[in-house]
Design a protein around this motif. Structure first.
Motif, PDB file in Angstrom:
ATOM      1  N   ASP A  60       0.768  -1.113   0.007  1.00 30.11           N
ATOM      2  CA  ASP A  60       0.073   0.083   0.060  1.00 30.11           C
ATOM      3  C   ASP A  60       0.933   1.395   0.034  1.00 30.11           C
ATOM      4  OD1 ASP A  60      -1.943   2.040   0.359  1.00 30.11           O
ATOM      5  OD2 ASP A  60      -2.356   1.486   2.374  1.00 30.11           O
ATOM      6  N   SER A  61       1.001   1.691  -0.974  1.00 28.10           N
ATOM      7  CA  SER A  61       2.012   3.086  -1.315  1.00 28.10           C
ATOM      8  C   SER A  61       1.410   4.179  -0.347  1.00 28.10           C
ATOM      9  CB  SER A  61       1.927   3.610  -2.665  1.00 28.10           C
ATOM     10  OG  SER A  61       0.818   4.078  -2.987  1.00 28.10           O
ATOM     11  N   ASP A  66       4.200   7.106   6.007  1.00 28.06           N
ATOM     12  CA  ASP A  66       4.927   7.011   7.410  1.00 28.06           C
ATOM     13  C   ASP A  66       6.137   6.261   7.566  1.00 28.06           C
ATOM     14  OD1 ASP A  66       2.883   8.929   8.355  1.00 28.06           O
ATOM     15  OD2 ASP A  66       1.582   7.198   9.070  1.00 28.06           O
ATOM     16  N   LEU A  67       6.125   5.436   6.788  1.00 25.16           N
ATOM     17  CA  LEU A  67       7.362   4.338   6.494  1.00 25.16           C
ATOM     18  C   LEU A  67       8.642   5.164   6.491  1.00 25.16           C
ATOM     19  CD1 LEU A  67       8.731   1.581   6.555  1.00 25.16           C
ATOM     20  CD2 LEU A  67       8.530   1.488   4.222  1.00 25.16           C
ATOM     21  N   SER A 121      -2.443   2.342  -4.058  1.00 24.50           N
ATOM     22  CA  SER A 121      -2.527   3.100  -2.888  1.00 24.50           C
ATOM     23  C   SER A 121      -4.051   2.520  -2.452  1.00 24.50           C
ATOM     24  CB  SER A 121      -2.895   4.548  -3.095  1.00 24.50           C
ATOM     25  OG  SER A 121      -3.750   5.079  -1.813  1.00 24.50           O
ATOM     26  N   GLN A 122      -4.102   2.179  -0.896  1.00 23.72           N
ATOM     27  CA  GLN A 122      -5.256   1.673  -0.362  1.00 23.72           C
ATOM     28  C   GLN A 122      -5.875   2.960   0.343  1.00 23.72           C
ATOM     29  OE1 GLN A 122      -4.712  -1.971   1.564  1.00 23.72           O
ATOM     30  NE2 GLN A 122      -3.210  -2.537   0.134  1.00 23.72           N
ATOM     31  N   PRO A 132       2.399   9.398  -7.332  1.00 21.09           N
ATOM     32  CA  PRO A 132       3.618   9.800  -7.143  1.00 21.09           C
ATOM     33  C   PRO A 132       4.151  10.267  -5.862  1.00 21.09           C
ATOM     34  CG  PRO A 132       2.319  11.022  -8.447  1.00 21.09           C
ATOM     35  CD  PRO A 132       1.436  10.050  -8.343  1.00 21.09           C
ATOM     36  N   LEU A 133       3.036  11.162  -5.185  1.00 22.37           N
ATOM     37  CA  LEU A 133       3.600  11.660  -3.888  1.00 22.37           C
ATOM     38  C   LEU A 133       4.072  10.666  -2.918  1.00 22.37           C
ATOM     39  CD1 LEU A 133       3.673  14.322  -2.144  1.00 22.37           C
ATOM     40  CD2 LEU A 133       1.046  13.911  -1.698  1.00 22.37           C
ATOM     41  N   TYR A 134       3.399   9.622  -2.852  1.00 26.07           N
ATOM     42  CA  TYR A 134       3.614   8.798  -1.773  1.00 26.07           C
ATOM     43  C   TYR A 134       4.763   8.078  -1.912  1.00 26.07           C
ATOM     44  CZ  TYR A 134      -1.612   8.971  -0.977  1.00 26.07           C
ATOM     45  OH  TYR A 134      -2.823   9.348  -1.035  1.00 26.07           O
ATOM     46  N   GLU A 135       5.169   7.833  -3.227  1.00 22.62           N
ATOM     47  CA  GLU A 135       6.556   7.209  -3.453  1.00 22.62           C
ATOM     48  C   GLU A 135       7.641   8.172  -3.422  1.00 22.62           C
ATOM     49  OE1 GLU A 135       6.231   5.141  -7.402  1.00 22.62           O
ATOM     50  OE2 GLU A 135       4.365   4.484  -6.915  1.00 22.62           O
TER      51      GLU A 135
END
Length: 371
Positions: A60-61, A66-67, A121-122, A132-135
């Motif tokens: 889940d991207s 937080d990771l 994403s979930q 792209p933001l999460y990655e």
């Protein structure tokens, strides 16, 4: 105020490190690296089992957001202590994330269906999409971790670290940077505000320092220079956005919207990303200078945080903020013993990212005072 250029530094470890780093005493009046490590370890396993490890295997991207704090905190603690248990923990998370990537065409809700690998994403607002933001939020710290390995001979010359390094670098170059560049740089890399673009500036800078491919290096430097100096799709750049504060001319002020310079400006929470990038660029000797870091230090110490437990929401000092500085502003403590001393009593965001970077701040201040 203590400022120094720390280009390419991977800090010398202290007593007990597995690579034999030299122990250095903390500057007078500051907590030692050992004290910060003790606090770090009090949270380390709990955050690992309840948050970071599950996020790293989630596919889940959204959870990579937080990771990233776990990767940054462990990388910082390694740089402060030289203990590879922290490096290994950060690498575990990154390897898990990469192992969970799937071909874009196989993601049922994905919008691209191309040959690159990624994650869906979930999050309810972006469910099934590649975001792209999460990655990029996560990968600025992945690429910084790779720099630590490459710039530390004792690590890079060890087969198990070198093998991981090359595998993760290849993934970063192709399935992160090239992927989003090919999908549309104007939309996915030259983002609509300062903080999201700064993620890509950090990634491009780190990859430019790591790649052995001349064509890729030129592409990374082009993206980095565009974000710093002249965006192709916006009438501004990071350098143009940052200027003298209207409330303290020694501090910086910036608005997060390109071409806009009105108050109250960037919110402090997202502004952490801009500060984190500028610090890394300064330490690498790229674009940003000692004067820029000094101005950011004044911004935090005098404008955003004028008194204990008094925090601004915006970089002009207005609004009521929550005092969360972990992801950027607190890293300024490595240049200023007074600010680091204030951070010792700061009660907001006390987790492994905070403690890891507090330890690194002290390590770097110790190296400066020992010269």
């Amino acid at each position: 105020m203590v400022l120094s250029l720390l280009a390419g530094v991977v800090c010398a470890p202290h007593a007990g490190s597995e690579l034999g780093f030299e122990y250095l005493s903390a500057p007078p009046g500051l907590h030692s690296v050992d004290e910060w490590e003790r606090r770090f370890l009090a949270h380390w396993e709990l955050e690992h089992t309840t948050s970071f490890l599950p996020a790293s295997t989630s596919r889940d991207s959204w959870q990579f957001y937080d990771l990233s704090y776990g990767i940054d905190g462990n990388t910082a603690m390694y740089r402060a202590t030289g203990k590879v248990q922290y490096l290994d923990r950060a690498l575990l998370y990154v390897n898990n994330v990469v192992n969970s990537a799937r071909d874009s065409w196989s993601l049922s809700g994905g919008q691209f269906k191309d040959v690159y690998r990624g994650w869906a994403s979930q999050h309810p607002e972006t469910w099934g999409q590649e975001v792209p933001l999460y990655e990029s939020y996560c990968w600025r710290y992945v690429t910084r971790l790779l720099r630590v390995i490459r710039e530390t001979p004792a690590l890079y010359n060890t087969p198990r670290y070198r093998a991981q390094y090359h595998r993760l670098l290849e993934f970063s170059e192709i399935d992160i940077f090239e992927k989003w560049l090919q999908r549309g740089a104007s939309i996915h890399i030259y983002r609509e505000n300062t903080h999201m673009a700064s993620h890509w500036a950090a990634i491009a800078m780190n990859l430019s320092l790591l790649t052995t491919d001349a064509t890729r290096k030129a592409r990374y430097l082009e993206v980095l220079n565009n974000i710093n100096r002249s965006l192709p799709n916006h009438s501004s750049s990071l350098r143009e956005q940052l200027g003298a504060s209207p409330v303290n001319e020694a501090a910086f002020f910036w608005n997060d919207s390109w071409g806009t310079h009105s108050r109250p400006g960037q919110d402090v929470s997202h502004g952490n990303a801009v500060v984190a990038f500028i610090i890394e660029a300064y330490e690498a000797g790229v674009e940003w200078t000692e004067d820029d870091v000094r101005a950011l230090t004044v911004t935090l110490d005098s404008v955003i945080w004028p008194a204990d437990e008094q925090y601004a929401q915006y970089v002009d000092g207005s609004g009521r903020g929550d005092g969360w500085f972990n992801d950027g502003f607190m890293k300024l403590g490595r240049y200023d013993t007074h600010l680091q001393r204030r951070l010792e009593n700061h009660s907001v965001g006390n987790n492994t990212q905070f403690y890891g970077n507090a330890a690194l701040n002290v390590r770097l201040l110790s190296e400066k005072s020992a010269r």
